[in-house]
Enzyme design. Structure first.
Site, mmCIF file in Angstrom:
data_model
loop_
_atom_site.group_PDB
_atom_site.id
_atom_site.type_symbol
_atom_site.label_atom_id
_atom_site.label_comp_id
_atom_site.label_asym_id
_atom_site.label_seq_id
_atom_site.Cartn_x
_atom_site.Cartn_y
_atom_site.Cartn_z
ATOM 1 N N CYS A 39 -7.903 -8.534 18.223
ATOM 2 C CA CYS A 39 -7.264 -9.470 19.148
ATOM 3 C C CYS A 39 -6.801 -8.693 20.384
ATOM 4 C CB CYS A 39 -6.079 -10.133 18.456
ATOM 5 S SG CYS A 39 -5.303 -11.445 19.413
ATOM 6 N N CYS B 32 2.789 22.526 -8.486
ATOM 7 C CA CYS B 32 3.444 21.898 -9.637
ATOM 8 C C CYS B 32 2.597 20.767 -10.203
ATOM 9 C CB CYS B 32 4.804 21.352 -9.211
ATOM 10 S SG CYS B 32 5.592 20.313 -10.449
#
Length: 378
Positions: free
Chosen positions: A350, A47
């Site tokens: 970290c 589509c």
């Protein structure tokens, strides 16, 4: 007199309409457009309402027009194309600034928003007029598309081979006005159609339901797969062995996604030269050459030793979204990565000390990590 006037108006309207058709279907691949280098990609992904919507939002795309290509019928209508007898396919004409985005990147965005494996149609829209296709404008586009399709197939993410046709471009016919920008002008109907089509549900199943917030390109996935093929594999012990070899804190962090206390862990302030490896598997993770003092109280790095040993996942455990970092082979929870780090990467990995084991530079060779001594060459 009125008849002649009306006839003249009709003639002018016909000329204007014809000029509009040929103007939009212009096949110049490099044109000056407000100082930009505009190129064209013609793509079929089911589509055209949905394909237009997904590509128009992509950075570097200047304009997307819905239309038809591939058949012999001139000035085709939607009714003629949707019948499946015109030979045309629903397509979009994508005009993009080649100084901002490449043709492969356009294809990458295209493939990540369609089902490129179904040549019988697209989701609820069935028939040859909805099959996926790339209409190449020159040999360079053809070569790029062929190579990219081959790499995607090798990646295996779609679990089925791609059936996206490569068709030489001849002519583009714009669709009727009411089809253009349909997703903007008919939001309720478009959103209902898109949901009912199952397109997004299918894409979420392929790429993950966080694909909108954390888009990963096919090129990134292909490159990561290549990196993984080039690295040494490591094994993950059984849970019984892991429990026997790890402390309670190490097990909590790596296996239960825990977090150790800041400023009260083994490596947050470690300044020795060496590398950090996974506490479970031993796979190499980070180097002291990329470690920096972040002020957070946890060991922080700007980058991993090799991105192939790192896996990033979306973490929604807190009130805000974070990016979790895990080891590839042991699947250990290591910590998180943030975008507030220093140059050159701008990243802050970290990590939890409890998830890693530090190997000093002078002991790397005897423990089998001599291949990484180059990191310390000055």
């Amino acid at each position: 007199m009125k008849v002649k006037f009306k006839s003249a108006l009709l003639s002018l309207a016909l000329i204007a309409t014809t000029a509009s058709f040929f103007g939009i279907a212009d096949n110049h691949l490099s044109k000056s457009h407000a100082g930009k280098e505009i190129e064209i990609a013609t793509l079929a992904g089911g589509c055209f309402w949905c394909t237009e919507s997904d590509l128009e939002k992509f950075d570097g795309v200047v304009d997307v027009v819905s239309g038809y290509s591939g058949g012999d019928l001139e000035y085709p209508t939607y009714k003629q194309v949707s019948s499946g007898k015109s030979g045309h396919i629903e397509v979009v004409e994508v005009k993009y600034d080649s100084s901002v985005v490449s043709y492969e990147q356009i294809l990458d965005q295209f493939f990540r928003h369609i089902d490129p494996t179904d040549d019988k149609g697209s989701f609820v829209d069935r028939g040859p007029q909805y099959r996926p296709a790339i209409f190449y404008h020159n040999e360079q586009q053809k070569h790029i598309a062929q190579q990219f399709i081959a790499e995607i197939d090798q990646l295996g993410i779609y679990k089925k081979p791609l059936k996206t046709e490569l068709i030489e471009f001849e002519k583009f016919w714009p669709a009727e006005d009411y089809h253009q920008d349909y997703y903007k002008r008919n939001k309720v109907r478009y959103n209902y159609y898109r949901y009912a089509s199952g397109r997004d549900q299918y894409l979420d199943n392929i790429f993950g339901d966080d694909r909108q917030d954390n888009p990963v390109t096919l090129r990134q996935m292909i490159d990561e797969q290549k990196q993984v093929r080039d690295i040494k594999p490591y094994g993950k012990p059984s849970d019984e062995v892991i429990k026997a070899n790890l402390s309670e804190l190490q097990y909590y962090v790596t296996q239960e996604e825990g977090t150790e206390r800041a400023f009260s862990n083994e490596y947050w302030d470690n300044k020795q030269a060496g590398i950090y490896v996974d506490i479970v598997s031993g796979e190499p993770l980070f180097s002291s050459t990329d470690k920096y003092k972040s002020g957070t109280g946890w060991p922080s790095f700007t980058k991993p030793i090799h991105s192939g040993y790192i896996v990033k996942k979306t973490d929604n455990h807190l009130l805000y979204q974070r990016t979790e970092v895990r080891s590839r082979f042991a699947d250990s929870h290591l910590g998180h990565v943030f975008k507030d780090g220093p140059a050159p990467t701008g990243l802050r990995y970290c990590m939890n000390s409890a998830a890693m084991r530090f190997i000093p530079k002078e002991k790397m060779a005897e423990q089998g990590y001599q291949d990484y001594l180059y990191l310390f060459d000055s």
